[in-house]
Design an enzyme around this catalytic site. Structure first.
Site, PDB file in Angstrom:
ATOM      1  N   HIS A  85      70.271  73.408  20.400  1.00 32.22           N
ATOM      2  CA  HIS A  85      71.559  73.201  21.080  1.00 32.22           C
ATOM      3  C   HIS A  85      71.812  74.292  22.121  1.00 32.22           C
ATOM      4  O   HIS A  85      72.284  74.004  23.226  1.00 32.22           O
ATOM      5  CB  HIS A  85      72.736  73.107  20.097  1.00 32.22           C
ATOM      6  CG  HIS A  85      73.973  72.725  20.843  1.00 32.22           C
ATOM      7  ND1 HIS A  85      74.228  71.425  21.220  1.00 32.22           N
ATOM      8  CD2 HIS A  85      74.932  73.483  21.422  1.00 32.22           C
ATOM      9  CE1 HIS A  85      75.315  71.405  21.972  1.00 32.22           C
ATOM     10  NE2 HIS A  85      75.764  72.634  22.111  1.00 32.22           N
ATOM     11  N   ASP A 129      72.475  73.890  26.115  1.00 31.63           N
ATOM     12  CA  ASP A 129      73.542  74.564  26.874  1.00 31.63           C
ATOM     13  C   ASP A 129      72.959  75.322  28.067  1.00 31.63           C
ATOM     14  O   ASP A 129      73.514  75.288  29.172  1.00 31.63           O
ATOM     15  CB  ASP A 129      74.289  75.571  25.980  1.00 31.63           C
ATOM     16  CG  ASP A 129      75.267  74.906  25.024  1.00 31.63           C
ATOM     17  OD1 ASP A 129      75.637  73.742  25.241  1.00 31.63           O
ATOM     18  OD2 ASP A 129      75.670  75.581  24.048  1.00 31.63           O
ATOM     19  N   HIS A 167      77.068  80.954  27.125  1.00 31.71           N
ATOM     20  CA  HIS A 167      77.553  80.457  28.424  1.00 31.71           C
ATOM     21  C   HIS A 167      77.859  81.596  29.396  1.00 31.71           C
ATOM     22  O   HIS A 167      77.572  81.501  30.584  1.00 31.71           O
ATOM     23  CB  HIS A 167      78.811  79.605  28.242  1.00 31.71           C
ATOM     24  CG  HIS A 167      78.560  78.305  27.559  1.00 31.71           C
ATOM     25  ND1 HIS A 167      77.664  77.378  28.054  1.00 31.71           N
ATOM     26  CD2 HIS A 167      79.059  77.767  26.423  1.00 31.71           C
ATOM     27  CE1 HIS A 167      77.640  76.326  27.253  1.00 31.71           C
ATOM     28  NE2 HIS A 167      78.474  76.534  26.254  1.00 31.71           N
TER      29      HIS A 167
HETATM   30 ZN    ZN Z   1      76.991  73.113  23.747  1.00 36.60          ZN
END
Ligand code: ZN
Length: 289
Positions: A223, A227, A250
């Site tokens: 995952h 991202d 992020h």
């Molecule tokens: Zn995500």
């Protein structure tokens, strides 16, 4: 490396709850002859590009004026993995991309159900010219010149331990289906911060000691890799290089985009151009932090 530019062969609609706002949104993806991924609402266009990122904590959000679209990363990852670089995403209502299955699987399957179409152009390639490393704390992302696509994510996850995931240009079931995850005990904290309000067992992998919800042991690493791909898609082209992220998130992906674009580390190869490649900025060397 040469890739054909693609759009959708028809339109496709997604409706569902947003992972953080908990609100229902409706988006329709339309085929587009213009290169680029654009969100569209009542005459306003919002490019899915780095300069429009307004938040990179817990999700990647874009805005232009009052036009805000939150949590774009799984959709931009799906489009990147499909090779779609030309699409108009109409936001009919809501302000967050629906979380759907928590990964990219539903986006990919639905888009493939209407099919893809080549636009007759080539994709924009962004070649990594020299090694660069973004390392604010113990975590880091390193980018190296490489003729191809090789993205790796390695992290330490609660109850699961150290896991690694790799994308070598071919999307796998493990990558597409990897769900958003969270420690079971952290849900109340997220809710108190008005985050994760749309998190349900169907879209979020809850991690606890029992690991009863885990489908495969590398799921959290895949995952985070998803991202990373969705965040790198906001560079506005196909990254030709090797990327290794160690415990990235992020915010670190955001810092990396900033360094790559402003530090002159990328050589842009536009459609049809076999000569005259232009650097994005004058070259800078050294380690960014
Ligand atoms: Zn995500």
């Amino acid at each position: 490396m040469e890739l054909r530019s693609k759009t959708l062969a028809g339109k496709v609609t997604f409706r569902g709850v947003g992972i953080h706002t908990g609100e229902v949104s409706k988006l329709t993806l339309h085929p587009s002859e213009d290169k680029g991924i654009f969100f569209y609402r009542k005459g306003e266009l919002l490019p899915a590009l780095h300069p429009f990122v307004v938040n990179a904590v817990a999700s990647t959000d874009l805005a232009k004026g009052n036009f805000l679209v939150k949590t774009v990363e799984h959709l931009t990852a799906a489009l990147y993995l499909l090779g779609v670089d030309s699409v108009l995403i109409e936001v009919e209502y809501g302000s967050e991309v629906p979380i759907l299955d928590g990964g990219a699987k539903t986006f990919v399957e639905e888009v493939l159900s209407v099919g893809l179409r080549e636009t007759g152009r080539r994709q924009t390639l962004l070649r990594v010219k020299e090694k660069v490393r973004v390392q604010p704390n113990g975590n880091f992302i390193e980018v190296l010149p490489f003729e191809g696509e090789l993205f790796e994510y390695e992290g330490e996850f609660p109850f699961v331990g150290r896991k690694r995931a790799v994308f070598d240009g071919k999307p796998t079931e493990a990558l597409l289906g990897a769900r958003t995850f969270c420690r079971l005990e952290d849900f109340p904290l997220l809710w108190a911060n008005r985050l994760g309000l749309g998190g349900y067992p169907v879209n979020t992998l809850a991690l606890d000691e029992s690991l009863r919800y885990l489908v495969y042991s590398e799921e959290p690493a895949y995952h985070k890799l998803l991202d990373l791909i969705g965040d790198l898609a906001l560079l506005g082209g196909r990254l030709v290089g090797r990327v290794y992220s160690f415990k990235g998130n992020h915010l670190l992906n955001h810092q990396l985009r900033e360094v790559l674009l402003k530090g002159g580390y990328l050589e842009r190869e536009e459609a049809g151009a076999s000569r005259g490649r232009e650097p994005l900025r004058p070259s800078a060397s050294g380690t960014a932090s």
